[in-house]
Design a protein around this motif. Structure first.
Motif, PDB file in Angstrom:
ATOM      1  N   VAL A   1       0.751  -1.098   0.010  1.00  3.61           N
ATOM      2  CA  VAL A   1      -0.117   0.039  -0.286  1.00  3.61           C
ATOM      3  C   VAL A   1       0.787   1.335  -0.256  1.00  3.61           C
ATOM      4  O   VAL A   1       0.449   2.243  -0.468  1.00  3.61           O
ATOM      5  CB  VAL A   1      -1.085  -0.068   1.361  1.00  3.61           C
ATOM      6  N   THR A   2       1.924   1.270   0.483  1.00  5.80           N
ATOM      7  CA  THR A   2       2.897   2.460   0.719  1.00  5.80           C
ATOM      8  C   THR A   2       4.090   1.858  -0.245  1.00  5.80           C
ATOM      9  O   THR A   2       4.371   0.786  -0.636  1.00  5.80           O
ATOM     10  CB  THR A   2       3.379   2.705   1.922  1.00  5.80           C
ATOM     11  N   ASP A   3       5.018   2.868  -0.636  1.00 11.57           N
ATOM     12  CA  ASP A   3       6.287   2.708  -1.374  1.00 11.57           C
ATOM     13  C   ASP A   3       5.887   1.787  -2.592  1.00 11.57           C
ATOM     14  O   ASP A   3       6.730   0.966  -2.654  1.00 11.57           O
ATOM     15  CB  ASP A   3       7.296   2.343  -0.423  1.00 11.57           C
ATOM     16  N   GLN A   4       4.894   2.077  -3.271  1.00 11.72           N
ATOM     17  CA  GLN A   4       4.339   1.210  -4.197  1.00 11.72           C
ATOM     18  C   GLN A   4       5.391   1.327  -5.803  1.00 11.72           C
ATOM     19  O   GLN A   4       5.746   2.388  -5.903  1.00 11.72           O
ATOM     20  CB  GLN A   4       3.004   1.532  -5.081  1.00 11.72           C
ATOM     21  N   HIS A   5       5.576   0.347  -6.327  1.00 13.07           N
ATOM     22  CA  HIS A   5       6.292   0.354  -7.456  1.00 13.07           C
ATOM     23  C   HIS A   5       5.930  -0.737  -8.432  1.00 13.07           C
ATOM     24  O   HIS A   5       5.114  -1.626  -8.004  1.00 13.07           O
ATOM     25  CB  HIS A   5       7.983   0.239  -7.530  1.00 13.07           C
ATOM     26  N   PHE A   6       5.733  -0.506  -9.803  1.00 14.38           N
ATOM     27  CA  PHE A   6       5.072  -1.256 -10.775  1.00 14.38           C
ATOM     28  C   PHE A   6       5.774  -2.613 -10.833  1.00 14.38           C
ATOM     29  O   PHE A   6       6.840  -2.856 -10.688  1.00 14.38           O
ATOM     30  CB  PHE A   6       5.089  -0.591 -12.058  1.00 14.38           C
ATOM     31  N   GLY A   7       4.940  -3.529 -10.802  1.00  9.77           N
ATOM     32  CA  GLY A   7       5.165  -5.016 -10.571  1.00  9.77           C
ATOM     33  C   GLY A   7       5.011  -5.721 -11.924  1.00  9.77           C
ATOM     34  O   GLY A   7       4.237  -5.448 -12.727  1.00  9.77           O
ATOM     35  N   THR A   8       5.999  -6.365 -12.382  1.00  7.08           N
ATOM     36  CA  THR A   8       6.203  -7.231 -13.865  1.00  7.08           C
ATOM     37  C   THR A   8       6.448  -8.442 -13.143  1.00  7.08           C
ATOM     38  O   THR A   8       6.823  -9.082 -12.353  1.00  7.08           O
ATOM     39  CB  THR A   8       7.267  -6.720 -14.740  1.00  7.08           C
ATOM     40  N   SER A   9       6.033  -9.273 -14.297  1.00 10.92           N
ATOM     41  CA  SER A   9       6.213 -10.733 -14.371  1.00 10.92           C
ATOM     42  C   SER A   9       6.572 -11.251 -15.587  1.00 10.92           C
ATOM     43  O   SER A   9       6.175 -10.805 -16.777  1.00 10.92           O
ATOM     44  CB  SER A   9       4.831 -11.454 -13.760  1.00 10.92           C
ATOM     45  N   THR A  10       7.366 -12.413 -15.806  1.00 11.26           N
ATOM     46  CA  THR A  10       7.615 -13.343 -16.856  1.00 11.26           C
ATOM     47  C   THR A  10       7.024 -14.751 -16.934  1.00 11.26           C
ATOM     48  O   THR A  10       7.020 -15.386 -17.920  1.00 11.26           O
ATOM     49  CB  THR A  10       9.158 -13.690 -17.163  1.00 11.26           C
ATOM     50  N   THR A  11       6.193 -14.778 -15.808  1.00 10.96           N
ATOM     51  CA  THR A  11       5.303 -16.066 -15.772  1.00 10.96           C
ATOM     52  C   THR A  11       3.732 -15.893 -15.873  1.00 10.96           C
ATOM     53  O   THR A  11       2.813 -16.900 -15.467  1.00 10.96           O
ATOM     54  CB  THR A  11       5.829 -16.889 -14.535  1.00 10.96           C
ATOM     55  N   GLY A  12       3.393 -14.784 -15.765  1.00 10.74           N
ATOM     56  CA  GLY A  12       1.860 -14.276 -15.552  1.00 10.74           C
ATOM     57  C   GLY A  12       1.345 -13.393 -16.282  1.00 10.74           C
ATOM     58  O   GLY A  12       2.261 -12.430 -16.979  1.00 10.74           O
TER      59      GLY A  12
END
Length: 261
Positions: free
Chosen positions: A127-138
């Motif tokens: 909820v805090t200090d969010q950064h964009f998440g990426t994935s190579t499996t989903g």
């Protein structure tokens, strides 16, 4: 003969740091009989959405105004909420733009959509200090079937009391002999939560568990300080396997389930 499609089961609306989705199969069977069910620190409310049977009265409480606004909007303005994602993309640019947009400049429906998108695209459900998440499996954020996926959650929220107040006030408001409180506060000495939760609040939890009219289940990280404070209650340890980031090595962490009955 044409078989009717089975209705989807409700799922938590958003990923949430410390969410109990993976522990639900262990925790829900431990619930005592009750007429009123209260989550004092609702968060993603995994147990609420995943439990197979409703209680007569149900309450979700959390201090996070953005989260509570999301629940209220899905509960009462579902169609307009879904419309916000008509052309939504999984995009770092969109993530950054929404992150920098002041929520107070938006309508309640826009705020709910912003909160929902950021939680689904941020790394780790933080909820805090969010950064964009990426994935190579989903897959990334999918909006094409969002109405179908959320409809069950909307139905599940029907008739539920949504509260946005300190847990102490919520506890006092609903404490009755037929009430069951599930308490999932921030983990002791763990960073990443959206607000401070100091030791005095764990002490207050121990005090209300000892004097409550209703039944209370507390889930918390296994720590010697916690074991000492709650030593007079029934304590059970659950093991949870996890891996961090690209490290595929399975590790385990202990979750304490503390009950006052």
């Amino acid at each position: 003969m044409t078989l009717k499609p089975q209705p989807q089961k409700p799922q938590p609306l958003v990923p949430w740091m410390g969410g109990k989705r993976r522990l639900a199969k262990h925790l829900i069977p431990m619930f005592p009989e009750h007429c009123c069910y209260v989550e004092l620190f609702a968060g993603g409310a995994a147990l609420f959405f995943l439990r197979p049977e409703k209680a007569k009265t149900e309450v979700l409480n959390d201090l996070n105004g953005g989260l509570i606004n999301l629940y209220r909007i899905v509960q009462h303005h579902f169609d307009e909420f879904v419309r916000q994602f008509e052309w939504a993309l999984t995009s770092r640019e969109v993530f950054t733009r929404l992150q920098s947009t002041p929520p107070e400049s938006m309508t309640d429906i826009q705020r709910a959509a912003r909160f929902f998108y950021l939680q689904h695209t941020a790394f780790g459900g933080k909820v805090t200090d969010q950064h964009f998440g990426t994935s190579t499996t989903g897959r990334g954020f999918t909006a094409v079937d969002i109405a179908d996926r959320l409809k069950a959650a909307q139905r599940r929220l029907n008739g539920v009391y949504i509260e946005n107040e300190p847990w102490q006030r919520c506890f006092k408001r609903y404490d009755r002999p037929h009430t069951f409180f599930y308490a999932d506060p921030p983990y002791w000495q763990t960073a990443g939560y959206d607000r401070a939760f100091d030791w005095s609040q764990y002490q207050q939890l121990a005090e209300v568990m000892a004097t409550a009219q209703g039944k209370v289940m507390l889930s918390i990280n296994d720590h010697s300080d916690i074991r000492g404070l709650f030593k007079d209650f029934r304590i059970q340890r659950l093991e949870l396997a996890y891996s961090v980031g690209r490290d595929k090595t399975q590790k385990t962490s202990g979750e304490l389930v503390i009950c006052n009955w």
